[in-house]
Motif scaffolding. Structure first.
Motif, mmCIF file in Angstrom:
data_model
loop_
_atom_site.group_PDB
_atom_site.id
_atom_site.type_symbol
_atom_site.label_atom_id
_atom_site.label_comp_id
_atom_site.label_asym_id
_atom_site.label_seq_id
_atom_site.Cartn_x
_atom_site.Cartn_y
_atom_site.Cartn_z
ATOM 1 N N UNK A 75 18.790 -3.124 19.418
ATOM 2 C CA UNK A 75 18.714 -3.251 20.875
ATOM 3 C C UNK A 75 20.003 -3.865 21.431
ATOM 4 N N UNK A 76 20.512 -4.883 20.771
ATOM 5 C CA UNK A 76 21.751 -5.523 21.220
ATOM 6 C C UNK A 76 22.916 -4.536 21.156
ATOM 7 N N UNK A 77 23.010 -3.791 20.055
ATOM 8 C CA UNK A 77 24.081 -2.809 19.921
ATOM 9 C C UNK A 77 23.988 -1.735 20.997
ATOM 10 N N UNK A 78 22.785 -1.238 21.265
ATOM 11 C CA UNK A 78 22.608 -0.212 22.293
ATOM 12 C C UNK A 78 22.995 -0.744 23.668
ATOM 13 N N UNK A 82 26.133 0.537 25.990
ATOM 14 C CA UNK A 82 25.893 0.990 27.359
ATOM 15 C C UNK A 82 26.743 0.201 28.356
ATOM 16 N N UNK A 83 26.781 -1.110 28.171
ATOM 17 C CA UNK A 83 27.496 -1.974 29.117
ATOM 18 C C UNK A 83 29.002 -1.792 29.026
ATOM 19 N N UNK A 84 29.493 -1.525 27.825
ATOM 20 C CA UNK A 84 30.936 -1.417 27.645
ATOM 21 C C UNK A 84 31.264 -0.364 26.597
ATOM 22 N N UNK A 85 31.346 0.911 27.012
ATOM 23 C CA UNK A 85 31.657 1.975 26.052
ATOM 24 C C UNK A 85 33.054 1.819 25.418
ATOM 25 N N UNK A 86 33.980 1.237 26.155
ATOM 26 C CA UNK A 86 35.320 1.023 25.615
ATOM 27 C C UNK A 86 35.318 -0.212 24.713
ATOM 28 N N UNK A 90 34.960 -9.080 22.851
ATOM 29 C CA UNK A 90 33.719 -9.843 23.068
ATOM 30 C C UNK A 90 32.505 -9.029 22.648
ATOM 31 N N UNK A 91 32.517 -7.727 22.896
ATOM 32 C CA UNK A 91 31.405 -6.861 22.486
ATOM 33 C C UNK A 91 31.361 -6.766 20.961
ATOM 34 N N UNK A 92 32.544 -6.608 20.343
ATOM 35 C CA UNK A 92 32.608 -6.570 18.873
ATOM 36 C C UNK A 92 32.038 -7.858 18.294
ATOM 37 N N UNK A 93 32.416 -8.984 18.867
ATOM 38 C CA UNK A 93 31.933 -10.288 18.407
ATOM 39 C C UNK A 93 30.407 -10.357 18.513
#
Length: 125
Positions: A75-78, A82-86, A90-93
């Motif tokens: 769920x977190x990954x999805x 969605x929030x940041x396709x690029x 911070x998303x990687x972290x």
């Protein structure tokens, strides 16, 4: 959040959403397949070795914890995708932390399994 009056119909419907999520996890997530296969092996071994009720409690909690962690991670990954396709650091972290949480729970579950099954296997020798 909109406060709605309690309704059994809505509660039953919410269970449907939850079961749909479980089905989606098991059908679509490759890591969940691995966890389910491991769970099936442990359950079969549990019946073969005649686990006690408390051993089954530990096994059930371990299996449930791993699958729940995998669902949270998915769920977190999805949501991150969605929030940041690029790519964003911070998303990687965030995704790495969620995956790490699954690994922590899976290692703990493996330790539970070893604590339960190693003495039973050693008794056979």
């Amino acid at each position: 959040m909109n406060k709605k009056k309690f309704s059994f119909k809505r509660r039953i419907r919410s269970f449907g959403f939850a079961f749909r999520g479980i089905g989606k996890l098991i059908k679509e997530e490759h890591n969940a397949w691995i966890h389910c296969f491991a769970a099936l092996c442990v359950i079969v071994a549990g019946f073969c070795f005649g686990l006690t009720v408390m051993e089954w409690v530990a096994i059930v909690f371990a299996i449930g914890s791993v699958l729940a962690a995998e669902a949270f991670n998915t769920a977190i990954e999805a949501l991150c995708d969605f929030a940041s396709p690029a790519y964003q650091e911070a998303i990687k972290h965030t995704k790495d932390l969620a995956a790490g949480a699954v690994l922590i729970v899976a290692i703990a579950a493996a330790v539970v399994g070893l604590l339960i099954f190693i003495p039973k296997i050693m008794a056979l020798c």
